[in-house]
Enzyme design. Structure first.
Site, PDB file in Angstrom:
ATOM      1  CG  HIS A 159      -2.190  -0.827   0.902  1.00 24.40           C
ATOM      2  ND1 HIS A 159      -2.965  -1.414   1.867  1.00 24.40           N
ATOM      3  CD2 HIS A 159      -2.783  -1.136  -0.271  1.00 24.40           C
ATOM      4  CE1 HIS A 159      -3.976  -2.052   1.298  1.00 24.40           C
ATOM      5  NE2 HIS A 159      -3.889  -1.898   0.001  1.00 24.40           N
ATOM      6  CB  CYS A 163     -17.257  12.290 -21.152  1.00 21.77           C
ATOM      7  SG  CYS A 163     -18.955  11.790 -21.315  1.00 21.77           S
TER       8      CYS A 163
END
Lengths: 542, 96
Positions: free
Chosen positions: A190, A499
């Site tokens: 992480h 988009c």
């Protein structure tokens, strides 16, 4: 000046987050590993551990609230682990057997950490770091030690450590630090994900370890080396490389803050797509020409119940006000049978992408649609709101939707509530809409290139191999439809935007601009890069 | 009380990792039914509401996940969980 006695030494490591840095090298001390404790009664130890877990949860919640979406996701995983009674089960059993809270907790977590460390998969192995982070946080709460606090280092410092926990990483001021080299750690940790998200250069799995106190180092997280006590030649080489990288970054940053203009002088409006407004920084919104697509699914999915009209109204007003008068295009709920909604029963469909979704579902379920329509009508008063309807295929759907808006508007006014009808536009994502765009009299058009490509090519993009290759937004079939829609918009004075991910590809971007398209809506993280690509879009090499 | 069962293949490239495990256990917790899962035909059944147990199975991509639910709204609970796995936990780029 004192001559440098240390010879240059090079250590190899694995790049976990790219980047270059040169600065002072500081070794981070490992956090305390042993705890002396006097054991009171088993019941007192149980209360101590419960208290420490509770405190750790509170700290994580505060950190989640203070972090960006990615940091929050990682911390939320840790909070969920802490929330699960299975995590501390063995610790409480040991306490019942006479163990002290800290010893019991350390041993119980140690076993689970060992189980992850023995995994044969990098990703699961890396989760040991999250458990170690929780172990240390709860131990700190037990011993009353302050948790990871912000540490002070000279500007540009390169940190050297065995490993870093996500909490410790998040507590550091990476604006001031150059980067880090870890002897343990992995690309799947992480910490590595956070480093990549924040552009912090990071090396993991460093082979060998610099001994003694080095004064300076070069961190090359492109090629995977840490050069300790670099000689003059090495320093000069990296100074040049760092300056070039800074220049590239500076140009993207400069492009971010400027309006996007092509080399031919055409101004292109670049707006951003917003999934969860909480995850988009104010600076990005300020640098954009508005929000070209705000998805509203985040209000509906993964919640215990549907959002009320007032909750929706508050969410819409918040994003409109953050944009301070720039246009915000909010798309009405776009889900189908593949996404369960709380309290809405939908029959299973064999092909949900060709089923009851988008505007079809909303028109079918007025109890779902009407609160959203009312919230939008209220939010639009004196604000630059545009509303966009997904999955429109026919003019009848547009007419029917307008009737719902008109009925809700009349109802609100009868109730004495301020409301205003916003411009209603449509997503152009079904081949029917793109081909027969002249039949769809909407205030604006927004081409949803991802879905349009999938439907035109009859190829899902999450399929593999041959099918994925067919999902090509640059195929002439897709490009001709885009051109057709843009031309229709220009001839009828209707704004057209696009988009979809294709705007992020510089080669496709040139072809899109060549169709006459003057408005794009892109992912927030891509805004600077795309503005730079527009400024450099040489029309002769499309 | 009869149990309902279903199975679904994990197609997310890195398997049932942290964020998906958070989503899956949270979704399971939103149902009253008792829900268990396992990652192999003779494997250990674990509580689908426990992230510690679910992550502990270290389920990789390609794993056939068996789900079993008992009690209130058992069938809708399984349908929702199955759909979440099939959607790759909503982690693929959202279509627009």
């Amino acid at each position: 000046m004192k001559p440098r006695s240390a010879a240059e030494q090079t250590y190899r490591g694995k790049p976990a987050s790219p980047g270059l840095a040169m600065g002072a090298l500081v070794r981070l001390a490992a956090q305390a590993q042993t705890v002396a404790e006097t054991v009171e009664s088993a019941s007192a130890e149980k209360v101590r551990l419960e208290g420490a877990i509770g405190q750790a949860k509170g700290e994580l919640s505060a950190l989640i609230a203070a972090n960006d979406a990615m940091g929050a996701d990682i911390l939320e995983f840790q909070r969920e682990l802490l929330d699960d009674s299975a995590l501390a089960e063995a610790a409480f059993a040991a306490i019942a057997g006479g163990s002290g809270a800290a010893t019991a907790w350390r041993r119980a977590l140690g076993e689970q950490i060992a189980a992850y460390e023995s995994a044969d998969d990098d990703y699961f192995r890396a989760r040991a770091g999250d458990l170690a982070d929780l172990r240390d946080r709860v131990i700190a709460a037990l011993t009353g030690a302050s948790g990871a606090t912000s540490e002070e280092f000279p500007e540009g410092t390169i940190l050297l450590a065995d490993d870093l926990t996500p909490s410790r990483f998040l507590a550091m001021d990476w604006q001031r630090l150059g980067g880090a080299a870890l002897t343990a750690g992995s690309r799947a940790s992480h910490v590595a994900m956070l480093a990549r998200a924040r552009g912090v250069p990071l090396l993991t799995g460093l082979q060998g370890e610099p001994v003694g106190l080095a004064e300076e180092a070069v961190l090359d997280a492109q090629d995977g080396v840490l050069v300790v006590s670099p000689n003059a030649g090495t320093r000069a080489l990296y100074a040049k490389r760092i300056a070039a990288a800074q220049e590239q970054h500076r140009r993207a940053q400069a492009a971010l803050e400027q309006p996007a203009v092509t080399p031919a002088g055409q101004r292109i409006e670049v707006m951003v797509n917003v999934d969860d407004p909480g995850a988009v920084a104010d600076e990005i919104l300020a640098a954009s020409d508005g929000v070209g697509l705000m998805r509203t699914e985040f209000l509906f999915i993964g919640r215990p119940r549907l959002p009320t009209e007032d909750e929706q109204h508050a969410a819409y007003v918040r994003i409109l006000d953050r944009l301070g008068g720039k246009p915000v295009v909010i798309r009405t709920l776009d889900v189908g049978g593949d996404k369960p909604l709380p309290g809405v029963n939908l029959a299973a469909e064999t092909n949900p992408f060709l089923g009851l979704r988008g505007i079809r579902l909303c028109l079918e379920k007025p109890e779902l649609f009407r609160p959203q329509v009312r919230a939008l009508l209220r939010a639009g008063v004196n604000r630059a709101l545009r509303v966009m309807l997904p999955m429109i295929a026919t003019a009848d759907e547009l007419t029917e939707t307008r009737q719902v808006f008109a009925a809700c508007l009349a109802e609100l006014r009868a109730q004495g509530m301020p409301a205003e009808l916003p411009p209603l536009g449509i997503m152009v994502e079904t081949p029917a809409a793109a081909i027969a765009i002249d039949l769809l009299d909407a205030a604006f058009y927004s081409i949803g290139s991802n879905d349009l490509t999938q439907y035109v090519m009859a190829a899902a993009r999450d399929s593999g191999g041959r099918v994925a290759a067919l999902n090509d937004p640059g195929h002439p079939a897709v490009m001709r439809l885009i051109k057709h829609v843009v031309a229709h918009g220009q001839a009828n004075a209707r704004p057209v935007s696009l988009c979809g991910d294709m705007a992020s590809d510089p080669a496709l971007l040139k072809r899109l601009l060549a169709t006459g398209l003057k408005r794009l809506s892109v992912a927030p993280a891509a805004l600077g890069r795309i503005k730079l690509a527009i400024a450099e879009a040489d029309p002769d090499h499309g | 009380m009869t149990a309902v069962t279903t199975s679904v293949t994990i197609t997310h490239p890195i398997g049932l990792h942290a964020r998906p495990a958070v989503k899956l256990t949270k979704l399971a917790k939103s149902f009253a039914a008792e829900i268990r899962l396992r990652g192999s035909p003779n494997g250990e059944w674990v509580d689908a509401k426990s992230i510690v147990k679910v992550m502990g199975l270290k389920l990789r991509t390609g794993t056939v996940l068996e789900l079993e639910a008992k009690g209130e709204a058992a069938a809708p609970a399984l349908a929702a969980l199955q759909s979440l796995v099939e959607r790759n936990f909503d982690e693929a780029a959202v279509g627009s």
